[in-house]
Design a protein around this motif. Sequence first.
Motif, PDB file in Angstrom:
ATOM      1  N   GLN A 117       2.683  12.285 -11.378  1.00 34.06           N
ATOM      2  CA  GLN A 117       1.348  12.311 -12.117  1.00 34.06           C
ATOM      3  C   GLN A 117       1.411  10.839 -12.981  1.00 34.06           C
ATOM      4  OE1 GLN A 117      -0.721  14.723 -11.191  1.00 34.06           O
ATOM      5  NE2 GLN A 117       1.151  15.501  -9.743  1.00 34.06           N
ATOM      6  N   GLN A 118       0.077  10.379 -13.259  1.00 35.04           N
ATOM      7  CA  GLN A 118      -0.297   9.522 -14.124  1.00 35.04           C
ATOM      8  C   GLN A 118       0.579  10.083 -15.583  1.00 35.04           C
ATOM      9  OE1 GLN A 118      -4.307   9.187 -15.366  1.00 35.04           O
ATOM     10  NE2 GLN A 118      -4.050   7.194 -16.271  1.00 35.04           N
TER      11      GLN A 118
ATOM     12  N   ARG B 210       3.767  -1.131  -6.606  1.00 33.25           N
ATOM     13  CA  ARG B 210       3.394  -0.172  -5.813  1.00 33.25           C
ATOM     14  C   ARG B 210       4.754   0.403  -5.154  1.00 33.25           C
ATOM     15  NH1 ARG B 210      -1.639   2.028  -5.773  1.00 33.25           N
ATOM     16  NH2 ARG B 210      -3.213   0.402  -6.395  1.00 33.25           N
TER      17      ARG B 210
ATOM     18  N   ASP C 232       1.103  -1.267  -0.197  1.00 33.44           N
ATOM     19  CA  ASP C 232      -0.004  -0.202   0.154  1.00 33.44           C
ATOM     20  C   ASP C 232       0.837   1.258   0.061  1.00 33.44           C
ATOM     21  OD1 ASP C 232      -2.249   1.783   0.164  1.00 33.44           O
ATOM     22  OD2 ASP C 232      -2.473   1.473   2.174  1.00 33.44           O
ATOM     23  N   TYR C 233       1.589   1.661  -1.080  1.00 29.85           N
ATOM     24  CA  TYR C 233       2.435   2.585  -1.268  1.00 29.85           C
ATOM     25  C   TYR C 233       1.798   3.736  -2.235  1.00 29.85           C
ATOM     26  CZ  TYR C 233       6.107   0.073   1.217  1.00 29.85           C
ATOM     27  OH  TYR C 233       6.954  -0.411   2.180  1.00 29.85           O
ATOM     28  N   ASP C 234       2.378   4.745  -2.296  1.00 29.21           N
ATOM     29  CA  ASP C 234       1.589   5.749  -3.063  1.00 29.21           C
ATOM     30  C   ASP C 234       1.527   5.876  -4.449  1.00 29.21           C
ATOM     31  OD1 ASP C 234       0.752   6.997  -0.648  1.00 29.21           O
ATOM     32  OD2 ASP C 234       2.501   8.742  -0.450  1.00 29.21           O
ATOM     33  N   VAL C 235       2.508   5.213  -4.965  1.00 29.65           N
ATOM     34  CA  VAL C 235       2.617   5.334  -6.442  1.00 29.65           C
ATOM     35  C   VAL C 235       2.673   3.843  -7.131  1.00 29.65           C
ATOM     36  CG1 VAL C 235       4.064   6.156  -8.518  1.00 29.65           C
ATOM     37  CG2 VAL C 235       4.344   7.367  -6.323  1.00 29.65           C
TER      38      VAL C 235
ATOM     39  N   GLU D 246      -0.847   5.147 -11.195  1.00 29.97           N
ATOM     40  CA  GLU D 246      -1.840   5.910 -10.327  1.00 29.97           C
ATOM     41  C   GLU D 246      -0.858   6.791  -9.182  1.00 29.97           C
ATOM     42  OE1 GLU D 246      -4.234   3.011  -8.299  1.00 29.97           O
ATOM     43  OE2 GLU D 246      -5.439   2.591  -9.952  1.00 29.97           O
ATOM     44  N   SER D 247      -1.061   7.843  -8.413  1.00 29.75           N
ATOM     45  CA  SER D 247      -0.496   8.485  -7.684  1.00 29.75           C
ATOM     46  C   SER D 247      -1.158   8.988  -6.623  1.00 29.75           C
ATOM     47  CB  SER D 247       0.743   9.387  -8.180  1.00 29.75           C
ATOM     48  OG  SER D 247       1.487   9.908  -7.338  1.00 29.75           O
ATOM     49  N   ARG D 248      -0.944   8.871  -5.276  1.00 31.25           N
ATOM     50  CA  ARG D 248      -1.377   9.883  -4.201  1.00 31.25           C
ATOM     51  C   ARG D 248      -0.531  10.721  -3.769  1.00 31.25           C
ATOM     52  NH1 ARG D 248      -3.001   4.124  -1.906  1.00 31.25           N
ATOM     53  NH2 ARG D 248      -1.113   4.550  -0.358  1.00 31.25           N
ATOM     54  N   SER D 249       0.722  10.873  -4.531  1.00 34.33           N
ATOM     55  CA  SER D 249       1.742  11.777  -4.383  1.00 34.33           C
ATOM     56  C   SER D 249       1.712  12.781  -5.128  1.00 34.33           C
ATOM     57  CB  SER D 249       3.177  11.206  -4.245  1.00 34.33           C
ATOM     58  OG  SER D 249       4.106  12.242  -4.098  1.00 34.33           O
TER      59      SER D 249
END
Length: 332
Positions: A82-83, A107, A31-34, A75-78
């Motif tokens: 960016q995608q 991830r 469960d990492y950000d990228v 996908e990125s939460r950071s």
Amino acid sequence: MEKSFPAMVIDSVDGKTSGAFREISMAELPDYDVLVEIAYSTLNYKDGLAITGKGRIARRMPMIAGVDLAGTVVESRSPKWQQGDKVVLNGWGLSETEWGAYCRYQRVKAEWLIRLPDSFSMQEAMAIGTAGYTAALCVDALEKWGTIKPGSGEVIVTGAAGGVGSVAVALLSAQGYNVTAATGRPETHDYLAFLGATGLVDRASLQEKGPPLQKERWTGGIDSVGSNTLVNILAQTVRGGAIVACGLAGGADLTGTVMPHILRSVALIGMDSVAAPLEQRLAAWRRLERDLDREKLRKMTTVEPMSRLPQLAEDIIAGRIRGRVVIDLAST
């Protein structure tokens, strides 16, 4: 996006550690950000040890092998990524403490990634991989030490026909250094000369135990072998010279003496590429962009499908691999 995909997984079976292909689901990834779709990885000596079980690389299991990746952010939460961003990852514990790159998706932490250098394709970046990036770190360290000079004296590269050695020879020769390549494979002599080696030495002459101080020859060097080879080249290094050690293909022991260090001021510089800080990483990639001849890179590179990993792992441990092997993750 695929729900599951094949991965090279290191696990322990009946007390023995080795690698085998297994289907991995997206839900199993960390469960990492990228999330990165991996296009290419590489084959390094460490990967060979992990897959064959001849070295305990994975510190927890099951573990996906593969220490390098080049791919595209899905996908990125950071905010850093960016995608669609093209990225490279070397080290940071992949295949040791963190799931690695021998799979289609992974991830990862945002801070592990660097942007794919503009002048390299993903395949070229993985032709370089950890081995080439480590070679660049070693050349940077030697130049900062300040003893080696273009056109003056000899700089030795051990394990010269391997991944680190091949790139080191090419990078050093690009700056005009007189590079002597140590190898035990006569069939690689023409290859090493093409990369820029101006001299050759039989690796057997460096593997026997020798006196603590020997005839001074090397103004500096890069060693990926260790053991008696490293002891001997330290004993042969000129006053004030330095050797950068970055590998242990010949063994982890170092049964030498302090005499080269205290009587000739010879320095032994250790190089860890796994956790190198960002500034050093970026400097190494800038050197690779500037100094690594693309034709030489092509000459040292082969591309293989992921399905060949078990045999390739055996080959690299046995010393049968020349140069760099890129693993095509899209071709299973």
